[in-house]
Design an enzyme around this catalytic site. Structure first.
Site, short mmCIF file in Angstrom:
data_model
loop_
_atom_site.label_atom_id
_atom_site.label_comp_id
_atom_site.label_asym_id
_atom_site.label_seq_id
_atom_site.Cartn_x
_atom_site.Cartn_y
_atom_site.Cartn_z
N ARG A 13 0.81 -1.20 0.00
CA ARG A 13 0.00 0.00 0.00
C ARG A 13 0.85 1.26 0.00
NH1 ARG A 13 -2.83 2.43 4.28
NH2 ARG A 13 -2.58 0.61 5.62
N TYR A 51 -16.95 20.76 -8.96
CA TYR A 51 -17.37 19.44 -9.43
C TYR A 51 -18.40 18.89 -8.44
CZ TYR A 51 -16.29 14.41 -10.39
OH TYR A 51 -16.32 13.07 -10.67
N ASP A 67 -8.19 21.91 -7.79
CA ASP A 67 -8.52 20.86 -8.76
C ASP A 67 -8.01 21.36 -10.11
OD1 ASP A 67 -9.61 19.12 -10.62
OD2 ASP A 67 -11.49 18.87 -9.52
N LYS A 93 -8.73 11.28 -16.57
CA LYS A 93 -9.06 12.09 -17.73
C LYS A 93 -7.84 12.26 -18.64
CE LYS A 93 -13.06 14.08 -15.46
NZ LYS A 93 -13.09 13.22 -14.27
#
Length: 392
Positions: free
Chosen positions: A55, A108, A182, A207
């Protein structure tokens, strides 16, 4: 290095590639040690891109994080399973019960819902602010304000914020405030957040970084002040990402520059064409003067992309449905940033705002302009307008 050269070379240090062109896909959960001394040494270095536990990351993770740092200009980068996970983890790293967060009103939708539905349960106060507030944000900063969140351009409505002005004022009011951006619209290429005072920059790597609509991934890069906190809190929240997805995102980085150039070229042509249409009230494309904050785009950004919106002059449910149905190349779907063109319609955006009116009541069409031939895309939209008009 110039940016195109950097895209080719980022994250390809010999310690990760082991002599081949691309960093290998390195899958691991348990990391084994041959001695107590070796395990203790790994524990000491576990925060320094050394194998300790899956992790914490593998060489695949570390190579991608290095690449994002090199491109976006951060000191450290954490990798998440999606963009929303990057946003929520970045926020949670810097707030606690009793703190105050300033959230841009054009954010968003999942970011907004996280504030109203989750942070409120944790005792974090949230104030939404007008995306065009600029330096006047100083009037909203409280003694307990810990985070200012910016998203530029804004989701759907595309307002470009005065990010350096907001950062300067926030840090002047309280140096301990963390400004989180962002930065997904600009990608790591077209806005350099740390040159403008941002502390943490979030990317939905799903994206443009990926570019092929086939993975979910998020990143948060941070400056020196914010990186230790972001890194450890994200780890404690259990955030990690698949090395297979990371490898696909690393592949996407190599073509990011050429893809963005074509997305930008295609979208600007279509935006200018839309501005001539009788059906269109206004075009919300950051590179055009009609977009709120266009002056900040010209000042701070070095390029655009394929995502923008336009407002219809008039419509009804039947006409809007007719416009959307029957598209050949523009398909309806969430997300964006892949090679394909997408279309979505939004109504009632003023109802979603808390502090700032959008200014239009008619439907907003958001387009993502892909890599198809521009004439085919324009023909598709023209046929859509014909269907719209015949149903008004």
């Amino acid at each position: 290095m110039k940016k195109d050269t950097k895209l080719v070379n980022a994250g390809r240090q010999a310690k990760w590639t082991k002599g081949v062109v691309n960093p290998p896909v390195f899958r691991a959960s348990t990391v084994v040690f041959d001695s107590v001394a070796q395990m203790k040494e790994a524990s000491v270095k576990r925060q320094q891109q050394e194998l300790f536990y899956g992790r914490r990351g593998t060489p695949t993770t570390f190579a991608f994080a290095d690449a994002m740092n090199e491109i976006e200009g951060g000191v450290g980068c954490y990798v998440y399973p999606c963009g929303t996970a990057a946003i929520t983890s970045a926020i949670l790293a810097f707030v606690k019960a009793g703190d105050h967060l300033l959230m841009v009103d054009s954010a968003y939708e999942p970011t907004r819902d996280f504030c109203t539905q989750t942070l409120s349960q944790f005792g974090v106060e949230v104030t939404f602010y007008d995306p065009m507030i600029g330096r006047d944000i100083k009037n909203l900063i409280q003694d307990n304000t810990k985070v200012v969140f910016v998203e530029s351009p804004g989701s759907i409505t595309m307002e470009v914020q005065d990010v350096p002005g907001i950062c300067e004022v926030a840090h002047a009011q309280n140096p301990d405030i963390t400004v989180i951006l962002d930065n997904t619209w600009a990608s790591p290429l077209h806005f350099q957040p740390f040159d403008y005072g941002v502390d943490v920059s979030v990317q939905a790597a799903t994206k443009y970084v990926s570019g092929h609509s086939d993975i979910m991934l998020g990143t948060a890069t941070a400056n020196e002040k914010s990186w230790p906190v972001l890194r450890e809190k994200s780890y404690l929240l259990g955030q990690c990402a698949s090395p297979d997805d990371i490898t696909l995102a690393m592949r996407g980085i190599r073509t990011l520059g050429v893809r963005l150039k074509q997305h930008e070229k295609n979208s600007l042509k279509i935006a200018k064409w839309l501005a001539t249409r009788a059906e269109v009230e206004t075009v919300l494309h950051p590179t055009l003067p009609s977009c709120p904050g266009h002056e900040y785009f010209k000042r701070d950004f070095v390029g655009g992309n394929g995502l923008f919106s336009f407002v219809l002059k008039k419509s009804n449910n039947q006409a809007l449905t007719a416009f959307l149905d029957g598209m050949s190349h523009f398909k309806m779907g969430f997300s964006w940033g892949g090679f394909e063109s997408l279309v979505l319609a939004y109504s009632g955006l003023n109802k979603a705002r808390a502090e700032s009116a959008f200014g239009y009541t008619t439907p907003v069409i958001r387009l993502h302009i892909g890599l198809e031939d521009i004439d085919d895309l324009i023909d598709d939209l023209e046929r859509g307008f014909a269907r719209l008009n015949s149903n008004l």
